[in-house]
Scaffold this motif. Structure first.
Motif, short mmCIF file in Angstrom:
data_model
loop_
_atom_site.label_atom_id
_atom_site.label_comp_id
_atom_site.label_asym_id
_atom_site.label_seq_id
_atom_site.Cartn_x
_atom_site.Cartn_y
_atom_site.Cartn_z
N ALA A 58 18.40 49.32 27.25
CA ALA A 58 19.53 49.57 28.15
C ALA A 58 19.10 50.55 29.25
CB ALA A 58 20.71 50.14 27.37
N LYS A 60 20.37 51.89 31.74
CA LYS A 60 21.19 52.99 32.22
C LYS A 60 20.90 54.32 31.52
CE LYS A 60 25.50 52.57 29.51
NZ LYS A 60 25.43 51.42 28.57
N ASP A 79 18.45 45.43 29.47
CA ASP A 79 19.88 45.22 29.63
C ASP A 79 20.30 46.03 30.85
OD1 ASP A 79 22.52 44.24 28.73
OD2 ASP A 79 22.93 46.36 28.38
N ALA A 102 25.11 43.18 31.99
CA ALA A 102 26.40 43.57 31.41
C ALA A 102 27.28 44.26 32.45
CB ALA A 102 26.16 44.51 30.22
N ARG A 149 31.18 38.73 26.13
CA ARG A 149 31.22 39.92 25.28
C ARG A 149 32.50 39.91 24.49
NH1 ARG A 149 30.27 46.13 27.21
NH2 ARG A 149 30.99 47.18 25.33
N GLN A 197 27.90 38.07 22.81
CA GLN A 197 27.47 39.47 22.83
C GLN A 197 28.57 40.36 22.30
OE1 GLN A 197 28.25 42.36 24.71
NE2 GLN A 197 26.34 43.50 24.69
N HIS A 199 29.18 44.95 21.66
CA HIS A 199 28.62 46.31 21.73
C HIS A 199 29.77 47.25 21.40
CE1 HIS A 199 26.44 49.84 23.20
NE2 HIS A 199 27.44 50.13 24.00
N SER A 202 28.49 54.05 21.43
CA SER A 202 27.22 54.76 21.54
C SER A 202 27.17 55.94 20.55
CB SER A 202 27.08 55.29 22.97
OG SER A 202 25.75 55.60 23.26
N GLN A 203 25.96 56.40 20.26
CA GLN A 203 25.75 57.56 19.38
C GLN A 203 26.43 57.33 18.02
OE1 GLN A 203 23.63 59.68 19.34
NE2 GLN A 203 24.28 61.26 17.96
N GLY A 237 23.85 47.88 21.76
CA GLY A 237 23.09 49.09 21.45
C GLY A 237 23.92 50.01 20.59
N GLY A 238 23.73 51.32 20.78
CA GLY A 238 24.60 52.28 20.12
C GLY A 238 23.98 53.08 19.00
N GLU A 287 20.20 46.02 22.29
CA GLU A 287 20.25 46.72 23.58
C GLU A 287 20.26 48.24 23.40
OE1 GLU A 287 24.00 45.30 25.04
OE2 GLU A 287 23.37 43.22 25.08
N PRO A 288 19.25 48.79 22.73
CA PRO A 288 19.26 50.24 22.53
C PRO A 288 18.90 50.99 23.81
CG PRO A 288 17.20 49.33 21.73
CD PRO A 288 18.03 48.15 22.20
N GLY A 289 19.60 52.07 24.06
CA GLY A 289 19.27 52.93 25.19
C GLY A 289 18.91 54.32 24.66
N ARG A 290 19.94 55.01 24.21
CA ARG A 290 19.77 56.39 23.72
C ARG A 290 18.67 56.50 22.66
NH1 ARG A 290 23.98 60.03 23.89
NH2 ARG A 290 25.41 58.26 24.08
N TYR A 385 20.77 59.56 29.27
CA TYR A 385 21.99 59.97 29.97
C TYR A 385 21.86 61.41 30.49
CZ TYR A 385 23.35 55.76 27.56
OH TYR A 385 23.36 54.47 27.09
C1 LIG Z 1 25.49 51.56 27.29
C2 LIG Z 1 25.25 50.23 26.71
C3 LIG Z 1 24.17 50.03 25.83
C4 LIG Z 1 23.28 51.16 25.35
O1 LIG Z 1 23.96 52.07 24.56
P1 LIG Z 1 23.16 53.19 23.75
O2 LIG Z 1 24.19 53.93 23.00
O3 LIG Z 1 22.46 54.04 24.75
O4 LIG Z 1 22.21 52.48 22.86
C5 LIG Z 1 23.95 48.76 25.36
N1 LIG Z 1 24.72 47.72 25.74
C6 LIG Z 1 25.76 47.86 26.58
C7 LIG Z 1 26.57 46.70 26.95
C8 LIG Z 1 26.05 49.13 27.09
O5 LIG Z 1 27.10 49.28 27.91
#
Ligand SMILES: *Cc1c(COP(=O)(O)O)cnc(C)c1O
Length: 428
Positions: A58, A60, A79, A102, A149, A197, A199, A202-203, A237-238, A287-290, A385
């Motif tokens: 992810a 962002k 993503d 997304a 989604r 999809q 989601h 997060s966290q 993600g999340g 879709e992992p970001g954090r 972030y």
């Molecule tokens: C923000 C987001 C993510 C990433 O979330 P994390 O908590 O950082 O893993 C993945 N998918 C979608 C659609 C998001 O909006």
């Protein structure tokens, strides 16, 4: 995991002293560990091996080109949530064919750009968006790949600003309406139904909500697979990270403890979801970001003043809420540690920035090592972030970013200059 530890009394990122980086680029500054990001990617990838899967990072969470390049080389897809992020992925050599797009507010220009770039799938958040993608694709004379989604109405037990999987959130379409929305999408001539999809937020530190969301969607996913031959199911993600004991435990291997009450390991995550997802026989997207970058970054800052009032001690540092907004925005916690350990006793204090807002703090009434003017600190676990949410508020230039790899460090973004601050401004 992460690669920050004390050598003698000095905090290092991999093989590089953070004091040395601070001397070179000044403070405040962000520093990231390549090793940590690579290890996070590889460990999650390994845990998900039983599945035909693709990790779409992810963007962002941290969108610096060097970070995207590093993850691209590991095999990640991406993503994205805007045309700007697609541009970044392309500039970093990423393949749009491994990108999902997304977001609830995609504009016509962004849709056109993403169709022409050839993204793998639009993750669609509403019926009007399906219509718009169909229209733009028709105008371009092509078919656009989409996934809807679906909001499973699961409580992820996370902060309300980062919870997305409940019915009252703005994201996705309800599970009860999903089949109907797909049936409608199937009548639109310029769409390819590529996937589905979800989601949930997060966290998230507990595997159970992920399993619950996946299980709730299984009957729908089977129906979509059998009816429309969709290729993939993205479970978003999340995956959460540990913020408050990143260094304090004193145990460099703290993250290895599977049963750490605040820790969700890739293995525990996989164990909860793989048995639910594997029988579907679809490609599973993540879709992992954090998780990928959060523990991989620190924000370096220097103490400017120690201000003692009858009520409390304020330690004023040179980083501020415009550089790292998580504490102000969602009560985010960052461990505060000195770059050079001192012998003093920790004491309760507020650690605050110079910005003219009461929300400009990094810690309130927290017991941290006593700090003197000129001493430097690291705000741990600031890799996700962090920089991406920064602004020029109070006319403060955006910070430099430094990437460490083994014994080397590289500036991957220059500090903004005062001239950068006014670029594009005109007095008529
Ligand atoms: C923000 C987001 C993510 C990433 O979330 P994390 O908590 O950082 O893993 C993945 N998918 C979608 C659609 C998001 O909006």
């Amino acid at each position: 995991m992460h690669s920050f530890s004390y050598r003698d009394q000095s905090l290092f990122c991999e093989g590089v002293s953070l004091e040395k980086i601070a001397d070179e680029v000044g403070t405040p500054a962000y520093v990231y560990s390549s090793e940590t990001i690579r290890q996070n990617f590889r460990r999650l990838d390994e845990a998900l091996k039983p599945l035909d899967h693709l990790i779409c990072y992810a963007v962002k969470a941290n969108s610096n080109l060097a970070i995207l390049d590093l993850l691209r080389k590991e095999g990640a897809g991406f993503d994205i949530v805007s045309g700007g992020e697609l541009f970044r992925v392309q500039k970093a050599g990423g393949d749009p064919g491994k990108c999902t797009f997304a977001g609830v507010g995609k504009t016509e220009q962004e849709i056109e750009y993403a169709i022409q770039a050839g993204v793998y799938s639009f993750n669609v958040e509403s019926e009007p968006e399906l219509e718009r993608i169909n229209d733009v694709a028709g105008r371009l004379g092509v078919k656009a790949p989409v996934a809807v989604r679906v909001n499973p109405n699961v409580d992820a037990n996370t902060h309300k600003y980062i919870s997305t999987g409940k019915s009252q959130n703005k994201f996705g379409v309800g599970l009860d309406r999903a089949a109907e929305v797909y049936a409608h999408a199937a009548t639109l001539p310029n769409l390819i139904l590529r996937g589905v999809q979800t989601h949930i937020g997060s966290q998230i530190l507990d595997p159970a909500p992920f399993a619950e969301a996946a299980a709730k969607l299984v009957p729908l996913v089977e129906h979509l697979r059998d009816t429309y031959k969709i290729q993939f199911f993205s479970i978003g993600g999340g995956v959460g990270i540990v913020y408050d004991e990143a260094l304090a435990s004193g145990d460099p291997a703290w993250w290895e403890f599977v049963d750490h009450p605040k820790r969700i390991t890739p293995e525990a995550y996989a164990a909860a979801i793989v048995p639910i997802l594997q029988p579907l026989g679809l490609r599973i997207l993540f879709e992992p970001g954090r998780f990928m970058v959060g523990n991989a970054g620190v924000l370096l800052s220097t103490v400017q003043y120690v201000k003692k009032t009858p009520a409390k001690t304020f330690t004023v540092v040179d980083a501020a809420m415009n550089d790292l907004i998580r504490p102000a925005l969602y009560e985010g916690y960052h461990e505060i540690v000195p770059l050079k350990k001192n012998a003093s006793e920790p004491e309760p204090m507020d650690v605050v920035g110079p910005v003219c807002e009461s929300g400009d703090f990094f810690a309130q009434d927290r017991t941290v090592p006593t700090l003197a003017q000129g001493e430097r600190i690291a705000l741990m676990s600031s890799g996700a972030y962090g920089f991406v949410m920064s602004s020029n508020y109070n006319s403060r230039p955006l910070l430099p970013e430094v990437l460490v790899d083994g014994g080397k460090s590289a500036v991957i973004r220059q500090r903004q200059t005062l001239d950068d601050l006014i670029a594009g401004e005109v007095i008529p």
